[in-house]
Design a protein around this motif. Sequence first.
Motif, PDB file in Angstrom:
ATOM      1  N   PHE A 129      13.958  -3.453  -4.930  1.00  0.00           N
ATOM      2  CA  PHE A 129      12.978  -4.162  -4.110  1.00  0.00           C
ATOM      3  C   PHE A 129      13.490  -4.381  -2.691  1.00  0.00           C
ATOM      4  CE2 PHE A 129      11.246  -8.217  -2.512  1.00  0.00           C
ATOM      5  CZ  PHE A 129       9.905  -7.894  -2.507  1.00  0.00           C
ATOM      6  N   GLY A 130      14.749  -4.735  -2.574  1.00  0.00           N
ATOM      7  CA  GLY A 130      15.316  -5.024  -1.254  1.00  0.00           C
ATOM      8  C   GLY A 130      15.498  -3.797  -0.396  1.00  0.00           C
ATOM      9  N   PHE A 131      15.903  -2.708  -0.997  1.00  0.00           N
ATOM     10  CA  PHE A 131      16.198  -1.515  -0.218  1.00  0.00           C
ATOM     11  C   PHE A 131      15.174  -0.426  -0.479  1.00  0.00           C
ATOM     12  CE2 PHE A 131      20.180  -3.800  -0.594  1.00  0.00           C
ATOM     13  CZ  PHE A 131      20.468  -3.948   0.734  1.00  0.00           C
ATOM     14  N   GLY A 132      13.915  -0.767  -0.318  1.00  0.00           N
ATOM     15  CA  GLY A 132      12.832   0.191  -0.473  1.00  0.00           C
ATOM     16  C   GLY A 132      12.549   0.978   0.785  1.00  0.00           C
ATOM     17  N   PHE A 133      13.228   0.671   1.870  1.00  0.00           N
ATOM     18  CA  PHE A 133      13.136   1.386   3.145  1.00  0.00           C
ATOM     19  C   PHE A 133      11.746   1.333   3.768  1.00  0.00           C
ATOM     20  CE2 PHE A 133      16.503   3.480   0.700  1.00  0.00           C
ATOM     21  CZ  PHE A 133      17.569   3.119   1.496  1.00  0.00           C
ATOM     22  N   GLY A 134      10.963   0.316   3.442  1.00  0.00           N
ATOM     23  CA  GLY A 134       9.653   0.160   4.052  1.00  0.00           C
ATOM     24  C   GLY A 134       9.741  -0.219   5.518  1.00  0.00           C
ATOM     25  N   THR A 135      10.772  -0.973   5.895  1.00  0.00           N
ATOM     26  CA  THR A 135      10.943  -1.361   7.295  1.00  0.00           C
ATOM     27  C   THR A 135      11.216  -0.137   8.154  1.00  0.00           C
ATOM     28  OG1 THR A 135      11.845  -3.467   6.571  1.00  0.00           O
ATOM     29  CG2 THR A 135      12.217  -2.868   8.853  1.00  0.00           C
ATOM     30  N   ALA A 136      12.088   0.732   7.696  1.00  0.00           N
ATOM     31  CA  ALA A 136      12.400   1.946   8.450  1.00  0.00           C
ATOM     32  C   ALA A 136      11.171   2.842   8.564  1.00  0.00           C
ATOM     33  CB  ALA A 136      13.547   2.694   7.786  1.00  0.00           C
TER      34      ALA A 136
END
Length: 98
Positions: A73-80
Amino acid sequence: MFESLISAAVLFATIVAGVGGYLVTRNFVRNRLRFVDAIRSPLAPVVAGVLAFCVLWPFTILPVVQVATAVVFGFGFGTASGVRALRRGSIGHDRLLR
């Protein structure tokens, strides 16, 4: 019998958390943070991922939510992905889960 059912539930929860976290974060960056200059920093996806992990981590006491689920969940790379969409200028052109 129940072990395989619990394993399937854990796998399903991990996949849902990963996809859901990715979509929510990407859309939030594209729609709400498009005018914030700090989001364009290379450190922003890492900070967002760590904060998302910290939010979900207390829920790991539940049997279906494990630490792996919080990491996905935390490192789903949606921000990037949202920042890349801002750079491309493709805001609002695709309406996937908006």
